[in-house]
Write a protein that holds these residues in place. Structure first.
Motif, PDB file in Angstrom:
ATOM      1  N   ASP A 139       0.809  -1.220   0.000  1.00  0.00           N
ATOM      2  CA  ASP A 139       0.000   0.000   0.000  1.00  0.00           C
ATOM      3  C   ASP A 139       0.837   1.263   0.000  1.00  0.00           C
ATOM      4  O   ASP A 139       0.478   2.264  -0.608  1.00  0.00           O
ATOM      5  CB  ASP A 139      -0.918   0.015   1.229  1.00  0.00           C
ATOM      6  CG  ASP A 139      -2.359  -0.294   0.859  1.00  0.00           C
ATOM      7  OD1 ASP A 139      -2.591  -0.723  -0.295  1.00  0.00           O
ATOM      8  OD2 ASP A 139      -3.244  -0.131   1.711  1.00  0.00           O
ATOM      9  N   GLN A 140       1.979   1.229   0.713  1.00  0.00           N
ATOM     10  CA  GLN A 140       2.814   2.416   0.778  1.00  0.00           C
ATOM     11  C   GLN A 140       4.220   2.067   1.242  1.00  0.00           C
ATOM     12  O   GLN A 140       4.450   1.028   1.863  1.00  0.00           O
ATOM     13  CB  GLN A 140       2.213   3.455   1.719  1.00  0.00           C
ATOM     14  CG  GLN A 140       2.264   3.065   3.190  1.00  0.00           C
ATOM     15  CD  GLN A 140       1.764   4.156   4.103  1.00  0.00           C
ATOM     16  OE1 GLN A 140       0.714   4.028   4.716  1.00  0.00           O
ATOM     17  NE2 GLN A 140       2.524   5.244   4.210  1.00  0.00           N
ATOM     18  N   VAL A 141       5.142   2.955   0.902  1.00  0.00           N
ATOM     19  CA  VAL A 141       6.513   2.865   1.379  1.00  0.00           C
ATOM     20  C   VAL A 141       6.638   3.766   2.596  1.00  0.00           C
ATOM     21  O   VAL A 141       6.232   4.937   2.563  1.00  0.00           O
ATOM     22  CB  VAL A 141       7.508   3.291   0.280  1.00  0.00           C
ATOM     23  CG1 VAL A 141       8.934   3.291   0.828  1.00  0.00           C
ATOM     24  CG2 VAL A 141       7.394   2.370  -0.931  1.00  0.00           C
ATOM     25  N   VAL A 142       7.193   3.224   3.675  1.00  0.00           N
ATOM     26  CA  VAL A 142       7.287   3.961   4.937  1.00  0.00           C
ATOM     27  C   VAL A 142       8.709   4.493   5.110  1.00  0.00           C
ATOM     28  O   VAL A 142       9.684   3.735   5.046  1.00  0.00           O
ATOM     29  CB  VAL A 142       6.916   3.053   6.129  1.00  0.00           C
ATOM     30  CG1 VAL A 142       7.021   3.829   7.448  1.00  0.00           C
ATOM     31  CG2 VAL A 142       5.509   2.488   5.940  1.00  0.00           C
ATOM     32  N   ALA A 143       8.815   5.798   5.325  1.00  0.00           N
ATOM     33  CA  ALA A 143      10.122   6.432   5.497  1.00  0.00           C
ATOM     34  C   ALA A 143      10.659   6.174   6.894  1.00  0.00           C
ATOM     35  O   ALA A 143       9.905   6.057   7.865  1.00  0.00           O
ATOM     36  CB  ALA A 143      10.018   7.924   5.250  1.00  0.00           C
ATOM     37  N   ALA A 144      11.985   6.092   7.000  1.00  0.00           N
ATOM     38  CA  ALA A 144      12.646   5.944   8.297  1.00  0.00           C
ATOM     39  C   ALA A 144      12.899   7.322   8.893  1.00  0.00           C
ATOM     40  O   ALA A 144      13.089   8.309   8.170  1.00  0.00           O
ATOM     41  CB  ALA A 144      13.960   5.189   8.135  1.00  0.00           C
ATOM     42  N   GLU A 145      12.919   7.415  10.196  1.00  0.00           N
ATOM     43  CA  GLU A 145      13.110   8.705  10.858  1.00  0.00           C
ATOM     44  C   GLU A 145      14.470   9.315  10.546  1.00  0.00           C
ATOM     45  O   GLU A 145      14.592  10.525  10.387  1.00  0.00           O
ATOM     46  CB  GLU A 145      12.953   8.537  12.368  1.00  0.00           C
ATOM     47  CG  GLU A 145      11.524   8.282  12.815  1.00  0.00           C
ATOM     48  CD  GLU A 145      11.395   8.283  14.328  1.00  0.00           C
ATOM     49  OE1 GLU A 145      12.410   8.599  15.004  1.00  0.00           O
ATOM     50  OE2 GLU A 145      10.304   7.976  14.835  1.00  0.00           O
ATOM     51  N   GLY A 146      15.480   8.489  10.427  1.00  0.00           N
ATOM     52  CA  GLY A 146      16.821   9.007  10.168  1.00  0.00           C
ATOM     53  C   GLY A 146      17.153   9.152   8.699  1.00  0.00           C
ATOM     54  O   GLY A 146      18.294   9.430   8.344  1.00  0.00           O
TER      55      GLY A 146
END
Length: 337
Positions: free
Chosen positions: A217-224
């Motif tokens: 459904d989506q690509v999740v970005a990392a905080e860093g």
């Protein structure tokens, strides 16, 4: 041997009809221009400044220059072309068309830039490259060229041993998966609704490639920075640090329609490119195509080589035309003597 021709100002255009206009200032275009300039041909490169590999940190697999930032490599190329008297002009081509040939039948072309400038040339080298079209997955495009990659030869070493996911888009993704398996033991194949037969599933299982059939459904970005993973349609989160995806590759053809250059589709709906013959020749006399615009899978080295070969053939064609024109002029002088 050092160049002896004094280079004109960086973007000052020569007057009259030049021997060649090169549309595209990437590896193919600059290499073609370099060959022509070294043969004392008047050549103008029109560079839009939007190379395909702009997001990449370095050019890889190019002997002696591995890891060189793309912008640095292209700047070196521009200076080399200028050193031999060639002109490199930043601009966008909005039109290119055949014009009336010379009195002895030599081809002529008019190239129009977005600022209204018109260039006149005897030959054209189309080296516009291509654009990569990504699947429409939220969050994917933002990481293109960094955490989202397509080519194991361009980016593979840099993402080795990372948890990698392949986002399937079609048959090309199967081959891509086997190549990325060489780079990591932690590989997941997201089928994305594409069909995967039992034989392929068995092959993937034998190589410890995990298969996920639930759509992404989506690509999740990392905080860093980079990506943390993907969110599936059923809500599950699958951690991944790198995603590999086969893009749809489309040759940049805007503004070139009036040339009537033939196009060809890639298998499996993976894109469209200019159709060429030996050394980048086309069905349109006086027009060559080189680089990713005709060979979508070519890396920088292959594109540069193709541009150099096209430039050499263009020079040979011009030399033949020059000789024919000189002979015709000599015969006219004899007739009128």
């Amino acid at each position: 041997m050092p160049a002896t021709t004094t280079a004109r100002a960086a973007e000052e255009l020569p007057g009259g009809t030049v021997d060649a206009v090169v549309i595209g200032g990437g590896a193919a275009g600059l290499s073609g221009a370099l060959m022509l300039a070294r043969c004392r041909r008047s050549v103008v490169v029109i560079d839009s400044g939007t190379p395909r590999n702009a997001p990449a940190q370095g050019v890889h697999g190019l002997l002696g220059l591995d890891g060189t930032p793309p912008a640095e490599l292209l700047e070196r190329g521009r200076e080399e072309v200028r050193r031999y008297g060639g002109t490199v002009r930043t601009g966008e081509v909005i039109g290119a068309a055949a014009a009336d040939p010379s009195a002895d039948g030599d081809p002529r072309f008019t190239v129009t830039l977005s600022d209204g400038t018109a260039l006149h040339a005897r030959r054209l080298l189309v080296a516009t490259g291509l654009r990569d079209v990504l699947p429409d997955v939220p969050g994917l495009a933002e990481h293109w060229g960094h955490s989202v990659v397509h080519c194991p030869y361009c980016h593979g070493w840099e993402v080795r041993d990372e948890p990698i996911g392949v986002l399937a888009v079609g048959p090309a993704s199967l081959h891509q998966t086997l190549l990325f398996r060489q780079l990591t033991d932690d590989l997941i194949y997201f089928t994305g609704g594409t069909r995967l037969d039992e034989d392929t599933r068995a092959r993937f299982a034998a190589r410890s490639i995990r298969i996920v059939d639930t759509p992404v459904d989506q690509v999740v970005a990392a905080e860093g920075g980079g990506i943390a993973g993907v969110r599936l349609a059923d809500g599950r989160f699958i951690p991944r640090r790198v995603l590999a995806v086969a893009t749809t590759m489309r040759a940049r053809s805007a503004g070139l329609e009036d040339l009537g250059l033939p196009m060809q589709d890639l298998p499996g709906g993976m894109g469209r490119h200019f159709a060429t013959g030996m050394a980048g020749t086309t069905e349109v006399p006086g027009v060559w195509v080189a680089g990713n615009a005709t060979d979508p899978t070519a890396q920088v080295g292959a594109s540069a080589a193709a541009g150099a070969l096209a430039g050499a053939h263009m020079n040979a064609d011009l030399a033949t035309a020059d000789t024919e024109a000189a002979l015709a002029a000599a015969q006219r002088d004899i007739t009128h003597a």
